[in-house]
Design a protein around this motif. Structure first.
Motif, mmCIF file in Angstrom:
data_model
loop_
_atom_site.group_PDB
_atom_site.id
_atom_site.type_symbol
_atom_site.label_atom_id
_atom_site.label_comp_id
_atom_site.label_asym_id
_atom_site.label_seq_id
_atom_site.Cartn_x
_atom_site.Cartn_y
_atom_site.Cartn_z
ATOM 1 N N GLY A 250 0.809 -1.215 0.000
ATOM 2 C CA GLY A 250 0.000 0.000 0.000
ATOM 3 C C GLY A 250 0.840 1.260 0.000
ATOM 4 N N THR A 251 0.472 2.197 0.843
ATOM 5 C CA THR A 251 1.166 3.490 0.874
ATOM 6 C C THR A 251 2.530 3.426 1.549
ATOM 7 O OG1 THR A 251 -0.006 4.074 2.926
ATOM 8 C CG2 THR A 251 -0.986 4.809 0.852
ATOM 9 N N SER A 252 2.913 2.267 2.076
ATOM 10 C CA SER A 252 4.255 2.169 2.674
ATOM 11 C C SER A 252 5.344 2.392 1.631
ATOM 12 C CB SER A 252 4.454 0.813 3.350
ATOM 13 O OG SER A 252 4.405 -0.253 2.423
ATOM 14 N N SER A 253 5.008 2.209 0.350
ATOM 15 C CA SER A 253 5.974 2.512 -0.718
ATOM 16 C C SER A 253 6.370 3.987 -0.688
ATOM 17 C CB SER A 253 5.391 2.173 -2.090
ATOM 18 O OG SER A 253 5.283 0.778 -2.274
ATOM 19 N N ILE A 254 5.403 4.846 -0.367
ATOM 20 C CA ILE A 254 5.703 6.280 -0.293
ATOM 21 C C ILE A 254 6.710 6.544 0.821
ATOM 22 C CG2 ILE A 254 4.769 8.584 0.124
ATOM 23 C CD1 ILE A 254 2.121 7.646 -1.032
ATOM 24 N N ASP A 255 6.471 5.953 1.987
ATOM 25 C CA ASP A 255 7.371 6.160 3.125
ATOM 26 C C ASP A 255 8.793 5.715 2.786
ATOM 27 O OD1 ASP A 255 5.287 6.956 5.167
ATOM 28 O OD2 ASP A 255 4.539 4.993 4.596
ATOM 29 N N LEU A 256 8.902 4.565 2.136
ATOM 30 C CA LEU A 256 10.218 4.061 1.748
ATOM 31 C C LEU A 256 10.895 4.998 0.758
ATOM 32 C CD1 LEU A 256 12.490 1.958 1.484
ATOM 33 C CD2 LEU A 256 11.098 0.834 -0.268
ATOM 34 N N MET A 257 10.163 5.419 -0.272
ATOM 35 C CA MET A 257 10.764 6.265 -1.305
ATOM 36 C C MET A 257 11.169 7.624 -0.737
ATOM 37 S SD MET A 257 10.689 3.975 -3.476
ATOM 38 C CE MET A 257 11.382 4.691 -4.943
ATOM 39 N N LEU A 258 10.378 8.160 0.173
ATOM 40 C CA LEU A 258 10.749 9.428 0.797
ATOM 41 C C LEU A 258 12.046 9.285 1.589
ATOM 42 C CD1 LEU A 258 7.262 10.728 2.018
ATOM 43 C CD2 LEU A 258 8.576 11.501 0.036
ATOM 44 N N LYS A 259 12.213 8.139 2.231
ATOM 45 C CA LYS A 259 13.463 7.886 2.959
ATOM 46 C C LYS A 259 14.649 7.832 1.991
ATOM 47 C CE LYS A 259 15.830 4.421 5.840
ATOM 48 N NZ LYS A 259 16.187 5.273 6.990
ATOM 49 N N LEU A 260 14.462 7.145 0.859
ATOM 50 C CA LEU A 260 15.550 7.031 -0.118
ATOM 51 C C LEU A 260 15.872 8.390 -0.743
ATOM 52 C CD1 LEU A 260 14.601 3.676 -1.928
ATOM 53 C CD2 LEU A 260 16.204 4.033 -0.034
ATOM 54 N N VAL A 261 14.835 9.156 -1.054
ATOM 55 C CA VAL A 261 15.052 10.497 -1.620
ATOM 56 C C VAL A 261 15.798 11.373 -0.624
ATOM 57 C CG1 VAL A 261 13.892 12.623 -2.350
ATOM 58 C CG2 VAL A 261 13.093 10.408 -3.211
ATOM 59 N N ALA A 262 15.404 11.298 0.642
ATOM 60 C CA ALA A 262 16.075 12.100 1.677
ATOM 61 C C ALA A 262 17.541 11.697 1.808
ATOM 62 C CB ALA A 262 15.353 11.939 3.009
ATOM 63 N N GLN A 263 17.831 10.420 1.744
ATOM 64 C CA GLN A 263 19.209 9.946 1.823
ATOM 65 C C GLN A 263 20.025 10.429 0.627
ATOM 66 O OE1 GLN A 263 18.807 5.674 2.135
ATOM 67 N NE2 GLN A 263 18.794 5.707 4.375
ATOM 68 N N ASP A 264 19.399 10.402 -0.541
ATOM 69 C CA ASP A 264 20.101 10.780 -1.774
ATOM 70 C C ASP A 264 20.295 12.285 -1.895
ATOM 71 O OD1 ASP A 264 20.179 8.113 -2.480
ATOM 72 O OD2 ASP A 264 18.540 8.247 -3.939
ATOM 73 N N HIS A 265 19.238 13.056 -1.585
ATOM 74 C CA HIS A 265 19.253 14.481 -1.930
ATOM 75 C C HIS A 265 18.729 15.412 -0.841
ATOM 76 C CE1 HIS A 265 20.328 13.141 -5.912
ATOM 77 N NE2 HIS A 265 19.256 12.387 -5.951
ATOM 78 N N GLY A 266 18.502 14.883 0.351
ATOM 79 C CA GLY A 266 18.151 15.761 1.461
ATOM 80 C C GLY A 266 16.670 15.777 1.827
ATOM 81 N N GLU A 267 16.426 16.192 3.064
ATOM 82 C CA GLU A 267 15.066 16.224 3.608
ATOM 83 C C GLU A 267 14.168 17.234 2.883
ATOM 84 O OE1 GLU A 267 13.735 14.363 5.875
ATOM 85 O OE2 GLU A 267 15.472 13.301 6.713
ATOM 86 N N ASP A 268 14.746 18.323 2.405
ATOM 87 C CA ASP A 268 13.921 19.340 1.744
ATOM 88 C C ASP A 268 13.215 18.772 0.523
ATOM 89 O OD1 ASP A 268 14.624 21.183 3.620
ATOM 90 O OD2 ASP A 268 16.115 22.231 2.380
ATOM 91 N N LEU A 269 13.957 18.005 -0.271
ATOM 92 C CA LEU A 269 13.336 17.419 -1.460
ATOM 93 C C LEU A 269 12.304 16.367 -1.066
ATOM 94 C CD1 LEU A 269 13.080 17.211 -4.495
ATOM 95 C CD2 LEU A 269 14.971 15.562 -4.502
ATOM 96 N N ALA A 270 12.626 15.545 -0.080
ATOM 97 C CA ALA A 270 11.676 14.527 0.372
ATOM 98 C C ALA A 270 10.388 15.176 0.873
ATOM 99 C CB ALA A 270 12.300 13.666 1.470
ATOM 100 N N ASN A 271 10.514 16.265 1.610
ATOM 101 C CA ASN A 271 9.331 16.968 2.117
ATOM 102 C C ASN A 271 8.531 17.587 0.978
ATOM 103 O OD1 ASN A 271 9.933 16.314 4.763
ATOM 104 N ND2 ASN A 271 11.067 18.211 5.137
#
Length: 330
Positions: free
Chosen positions: A174-195
């Motif tokens: 379900g929506t847990s994919s979003i949580d995972l991808m936001l974590k990966l985006v934050a790791q790659d390019h920072g919390e601002d982009l993930a937010n």
């Protein structure tokens, strides 16, 4: 407002996009896949750069139908991936049937190359069946947890929304994919982009791997009574060896009669009946999702006698465990 006014500045942008390989298994869940790929698309849009790319594969290279009956065209069959790729296997219903020998051989072979491997929704089963989760922490959709625990004793199964353990990732679906991808985006390019991605998705409550996938017991049953919640939690944790109502009552500091009244008032059934329904629900999951014998299913759910199990099952589901297994097979 034009999107260019909202672009998030990226420090040290990569020389090439990070590629995700989505492997769509038959009857995969569309939500777990679309939530993941949309997060990547929005990350590109909000950064104004191609930070991520993706490609779709299936077992044969032919279009794949998801559990909602919608067909998806893919670019490739199961071919070799690159070490820098992130491979995301998308599962759904009937995951045992979708996890074919060809899929397992491919997953094992590609794992030796060292890419990050993820099992979305029920595809944690595929990774476990391939032996890639032994000794690791993992999660899977709550509906599949009982059968997973019975089959894969060497995997430390959790109830988390997602789990990252080394180069293995699993999600609850379900929506847990979003949580995972936001974590990966934050790791790659920072919390601002993930937010920024979360804002575009209207996703206001980002969960971490510390969050559990199911609602709390009070929320799930619609009752906020601490002692009732404690008893139900004990029941859920002791299916194979059921605890007597008198012991449950004593453990939470009340009499058996008080416990009876509590269940009647809030759940309109006795503690014994509620406990039986929990055990039968687990039994049905095991019958539908595993190859365990009916006798072993009975034992795993606290029934000492197969005949007693069959009698209780029939009274609750209006069919026998053997017929249930036969209907599932057909």
């Amino acid at each position: 407002m034009d999107v260019s006014d909202q672009l998030v500045e990226i420090q040290d942008p990569p020389s090439k996009p990070r590629r995700f390989v989505f492997v769509l298994l038959k009857d995969f869940t569309m939500l777990c896949f679309s939530a993941a790929v949309e997060s990547l698309r929005i990350a590109n849009r909000m950064s104004g750069r191609e930070l991520y790319s993706w490609t779709l594969m299936s077992e044969t290279g032919e279009p794949v139908t998801c559990s909602a009956g919608i067909e998806f065209v893919v670019e490739n069959e199961l071919i070799e991936v690159l070490r820098d790729d992130t491979v995301m296997i998308c599962g759904g219903i009937n995951i045992q049937n979708s996890t074919t020998k060809k899929v397992l051989n491919w997953v094992r072979r590609e794992a030796r190359r060292g890419p990050l491997l993820a099992g979305l929704c029920t595809a944690g089963y595929t990774l476990a069946k391939a032996g890639l989760l032994d000794g690791k922490r993992a999660t899977i959709h709550w509906e599949n947890q009982d059968s997973f625990t019975e089959e894969f004793e060497d995997v430390e199964l959790t109830k988390s929304v997602f789990v990252v353990d080394g180069n293995r990732i699993t999600t609850a679906g379900g929506t847990s994919s979003i949580d995972l991808m936001l974590k990966l985006v934050a790791q790659d390019h920072g919390e601002d982009l993930a937010n920024a991605v979360a804002d575009q998705l209207i996703y206001s409550s980002i969960r971490t791997d510390q969050d559990t996938q199911r609602l709390s017991i009070p929320t799930r049953i619609g009752v906020r009574h601490p002692k009732l919640s404690q008893v139900i939690q004990k029941m859920e944790q002791n299916i194979e060896e059921p605890i007597s109502p008198s012991t449950l009552a004593r453990d939470v500091g009340m009499s058996t009669r008080q416990l009876e009244r509590l269940f009647r008032r809030y759940l309109n059934r006795s503690p014994k009946r509620y406990y039986m329904e929990l055990r039968l629900q687990k039994a049905r999951n095991l019958l539908m999702q595993t190859d365990m014998s009916v006798i072993n299913v009975a034992l795993a759910c606290g029934f000492a006698s197969p005949s007693h199990f069959s009698k209780c099952y029939r009274a609750h589901y209006d069919t026998t465990p053997y017929r249930e297994r036969g209907a599932q097979a057909s």
